[in-house]
Scaffold this motif. Structure first.
Motif, PDB file in Angstrom:
ATOM      1  N   UNK A 305      -9.360  -2.265  35.749  1.00 28.22           N
ATOM      2  CA  UNK A 305      -9.545  -3.136  37.041  1.00 28.22           C
ATOM      3  C   UNK A 305     -11.129  -3.119  37.160  1.00 28.22           C
ATOM      4  N   UNK A 306     -11.721  -1.759  37.084  1.00 25.59           N
ATOM      5  CA  UNK A 306     -13.069  -1.674  37.215  1.00 25.59           C
ATOM      6  C   UNK A 306     -13.822  -2.266  36.338  1.00 25.59           C
ATOM      7  N   UNK A 307     -13.397  -2.380  35.021  1.00 27.69           N
ATOM      8  CA  UNK A 307     -14.133  -3.334  33.952  1.00 27.69           C
ATOM      9  C   UNK A 307     -14.192  -4.813  34.402  1.00 27.69           C
ATOM     10  N   UNK A 308     -13.154  -5.291  35.054  1.00 28.20           N
ATOM     11  CA  UNK A 308     -12.963  -6.602  35.498  1.00 28.20           C
ATOM     12  C   UNK A 308     -13.533  -6.987  36.846  1.00 28.20           C
ATOM     13  N   UNK A 309     -14.261  -6.003  37.441  1.00 31.53           N
ATOM     14  CA  UNK A 309     -14.925  -6.337  38.626  1.00 31.53           C
ATOM     15  C   UNK A 309     -16.318  -5.836  38.647  1.00 31.53           C
ATOM     16  N   UNK A 310     -17.363  -6.716  38.440  1.00 23.67           N
ATOM     17  CA  UNK A 310     -18.843  -6.527  38.246  1.00 23.67           C
ATOM     18  C   UNK A 310     -19.555  -5.682  39.165  1.00 23.67           C
ATOM     19  N   UNK A 311     -19.061  -6.039  40.699  1.00 29.77           N
ATOM     20  CA  UNK A 311     -19.514  -5.197  41.625  1.00 29.77           C
ATOM     21  C   UNK A 311     -18.770  -3.900  42.131  1.00 29.77           C
ATOM     22  N   UNK A 312     -18.196  -3.535  41.111  1.00 29.22           N
ATOM     23  CA  UNK A 312     -17.101  -2.262  41.563  1.00 29.22           C
ATOM     24  C   UNK A 312     -17.908  -1.013  41.335  1.00 29.22           C
ATOM     25  N   UNK A 313     -17.428   0.230  42.048  1.00 25.39           N
ATOM     26  CA  UNK A 313     -17.689   1.468  41.780  1.00 25.39           C
ATOM     27  C   UNK A 313     -16.411   2.145  41.637  1.00 25.39           C
ATOM     28  N   UNK A 314     -16.366   2.738  40.472  1.00 24.42           N
ATOM     29  CA  UNK A 314     -15.115   3.545  39.831  1.00 24.42           C
ATOM     30  C   UNK A 314     -15.273   5.173  40.457  1.00 24.42           C
ATOM     31  N   UNK A 315     -14.108   5.557  40.970  1.00 23.86           N
ATOM     32  CA  UNK A 315     -14.423   7.129  41.306  1.00 23.86           C
ATOM     33  C   UNK A 315     -13.092   7.565  40.617  1.00 23.86           C
ATOM     34  N   UNK A 316     -13.064   8.631  39.866  1.00 22.83           N
ATOM     35  CA  UNK A 316     -12.207   9.307  39.147  1.00 22.83           C
ATOM     36  C   UNK A 316     -12.126  10.616  39.978  1.00 22.83           C
ATOM     37  N   UNK A 317     -10.922  11.085  40.694  1.00 28.39           N
ATOM     38  CA  UNK A 317     -10.827  12.379  41.287  1.00 28.39           C
ATOM     39  C   UNK A 317     -10.333  13.334  40.344  1.00 28.39           C
ATOM     40  N   UNK A 318     -11.025  14.434  39.779  1.00 29.21           N
ATOM     41  CA  UNK A 318     -10.540  15.294  39.084  1.00 29.21           C
ATOM     42  C   UNK A 318      -9.268  16.098  39.825  1.00 29.21           C
ATOM     43  N   UNK A 319      -8.272  16.396  38.891  1.00 30.30           N
ATOM     44  CA  UNK A 319      -7.201  17.171  39.227  1.00 30.30           C
ATOM     45  C   UNK A 319      -6.252  16.578  40.237  1.00 30.30           C
ATOM     46  N   UNK A 320      -6.298  15.262  40.827  1.00 25.24           N
ATOM     47  CA  UNK A 320      -5.721  14.524  41.792  1.00 25.24           C
ATOM     48  C   UNK A 320      -4.589  13.814  41.291  1.00 25.24           C
ATOM     49  N   UNK A 321      -3.514  13.709  42.045  1.00 24.78           N
ATOM     50  CA  UNK A 321      -2.451  12.692  41.625  1.00 24.78           C
ATOM     51  C   UNK A 321      -2.405  11.584  42.259  1.00 24.78           C
ATOM     52  N   UNK A 322      -1.300  10.952  42.530  1.00 24.30           N
ATOM     53  CA  UNK A 322      -1.353   9.564  43.105  1.00 24.30           C
ATOM     54  C   UNK A 322      -1.436   9.424  44.561  1.00 24.30           C
TER      55      UNK A 322
END
Length: 363
Positions: A305-322
Motif C-alpha cells: 500500500x505504501x508503494x502505491x501512495x506517493x504521499x505516504x509514510x510507512x511505519x513498521x513497529x518492531x516486535x508488534x502484532x496485529x
C-alpha cells in the motif's frame, strides 16, 4: 432431512473439527508472552464511555453508536474506524494521548461498525467492506458536515477507509485531507494464517446456517468461534511481553462480537478488493503502519500500500502484532500526530504543538 438442515449439521460438525485441528495448530505455532509486570494494571479503559455520545442511523436503518471527544468547534476532525471483532475502544490509547497533544485544535470521532459493540445488528448480506465505506460516509455527513477531516482505520477499519475512498473520490482532497491505514490490507487476506482457515468449506456451511437458521446456530457459538478465536488471540500481539490487562481488554471486545458478525465479516475480509481506493488516497498525505509480527495482515500488505501512495509514510513497529495501536501505542500516536501536521493545510495543529513544546522546554 432438508438440504438446509444437512448443510447446517455439516457446518456445525466441520467447524468443531476445524477448530480442534487447523486453528489450534496454527495458534500453537504463534508465540505470545504475557508480562508479569503490568504498566496498565490500573488503566481506565472506559474513557470513551464518558465522551459525548450520539447515534447515527444509516440509510438502511442501522443505528451506529458514536462517541466524540474534543472541542465541537475545532478546525479539524479526526474520525476513527475500528477493526474486525473489535469496538471503538480499540483506539483507547490514541483517545487519551491525542486529546492531550492536540487540545482544542482537533475533535475526534469514534464509532462502532455495524454488528459490533453498541451498534445495531444488520442483515447478514450487508456485512461487507463496501457497506462499511457507505456507513463511514453517513457518519461523516452527520458528525463532520464541514471542515477538513483525517480518517484513521485499523485492520477492517483501514479497509473501510479504502472503500470510502473508492466510492466517494470527490471527497479527496476537498474534505478528506489525510488518512491512516494501520495493520490493514487493500485486498483479501488469503496470504495469512487467517486466509488458510478461511479456505475451509466448514466455514461456508456455518455462514449458511447463520443466514438461514440463526436461532439454531447460536447453540454452536462456541464451536464456530473455536475456528477463529485461537488465531485472533495468538496473532493480536507480537513476541514481546504484553500487559495482561491490555490482553484482557482486547479479548473482551472479541468475545462480545456476535457469531453472525464474526462469520459474515470473515468472508468479507477474504473476498474484498479495495485497491482502487489507493488511487484516491494518493491525493492526500497518508500514514501506513503495522507491526512486523502481524500475522493477520502481514507487513507485506502495508508495504504494498505504501508503494502505491506517493504521499505516504510507512511505519513498521518492531516486535508488534496485529493490535499494534494497543501494543505499542506511543509509536502509533507519534505517527498520527505527524500525519495531522502534514495533512492540515492551516498548520494550526503544528503551531499549537510547537508552542506547547516550547513551554515544556522552558519550564
Amino acid at each position: 432431512m432438508s438440504d438446509q438442515g444437512a448443510r447446517w449439521l455439516a457446518g456445525a460438525a466441520g467447524v468443531t473439527a476445524v477448530g480442534t485441528a487447523t486453528a489450534v495448530s496454527v495458534a500453537r505455532s504463534l508465540r505470545r508472552r504475557v508480562s508479569s509486570e503490568d504498566p496498565y494494571q490500573y488503566e481506565d479503559f472506559g474513557l470513551l464511555d464518558t465522551d459525548r455520545s450520539s447515534v447515527v442511523t444509516t440509510p438502511d436503518g442501522v443505528d451506529l453508536a458514536v462517541r466524540e471527544a474534543g472541542d465541537p468547534d475545532a478546525p479539524l476532525t479526526v474520525v476513527f474506524a475500528h477493526g474486525f471483532c473489535l469496538q471503538m475502544g480499540a483506539f483507547h490509547f490514541q483517545r487519551a494521548r491525542l486529546t492531550e497533544e492536540w487540545g482544542s485544535q482537533v475533535r475526534m470521532v469514534f464509532y462502532d461498525q455495524r454488528g459490533h459493540g453498541l451498534s445495531g445488528q444488520a442483515p447478514p448480506d450487508t456485512y461487507n467492506v463496501e457497506q462499511l465505506g457507505k456507513d463511514l460516509e453517513t457518519v461523516l455527513a452527520v458528525m463532520a458536515p464541514r471542515g477538513p477531516i483525517v480518517l484513521v482505520g485499523h485492520s477492517m477499519g483501514g479497509m473501510t477507509v479504502l472503500s470510502h475512498a473508492r466510492q466517494f473520490p470527490k471527497r479527496y482532497p476537498t474534505r478528506i485531507v489525510g488518512a491512516a491505514l494501520i495493520a490493514s490490507a487493500a485486498e483479501g487476506v488469503s496470504r495469512s494464517p487467517l486466509g488458510e482457515i478461511l479456505k475451509n468449506p466448514a466455514l461456508e456451511a456455518v455462514r449458511f446456517a447463520v443466514r438461514y437458521a440463526p436461532k439454531t446456530v447460536h447453540r454452536t457459538r462456541g464451536a464456530a468461534k473455536s475456528v477463529i478465536a485461537p488465531i485472533l488471540r495468538a496473532a493480536s500481539y507480537g513476541d514481546e511481553k504484553i500487559s495482561p490487562t491490555v490482553v484482557e481488554f482486547s479479548e473482551k471486545m472479541m468475545h462480545a462480537t456476535p457469531i453472525g458478525t464474526l462469520v459474515e465479516f470473515l468472508h468479507a475480509l477474504e473476498v474484498h478488493d479495495e485497491t482502487e481506493g489507493l488511487t484516491t488516497l494518493a491525493k492526500v498525505p497518508t500514514l501506513v503502519a503495522c507491526g512486523d509480527e502481524d500475522l493477520l495482515t502481514p507487513m507485506e500488505y502495508s508495504q504494498d500500500m505504501a508503494d502505491a501512495l506517493p504521499k505516504s509514510e510507512l511505519v513498521i513497529v518492531e516486535g508488534a502484532g496485529h493490535l499494534v495501536q494497543l501494543e505499542q501505542p506511543e509509536i502509533i500516536d507519534d505517527a498520527l500526530v505527524q500525519l495531522v501536521e502534514r495533512a492540515t493545510p492551516s498548520k494550526l495543529v503544528a503551531l499549537t504543538r510547537r508552542v506547547r513544546d516550547r513551554v515544556r522546554n522552558n519550564g
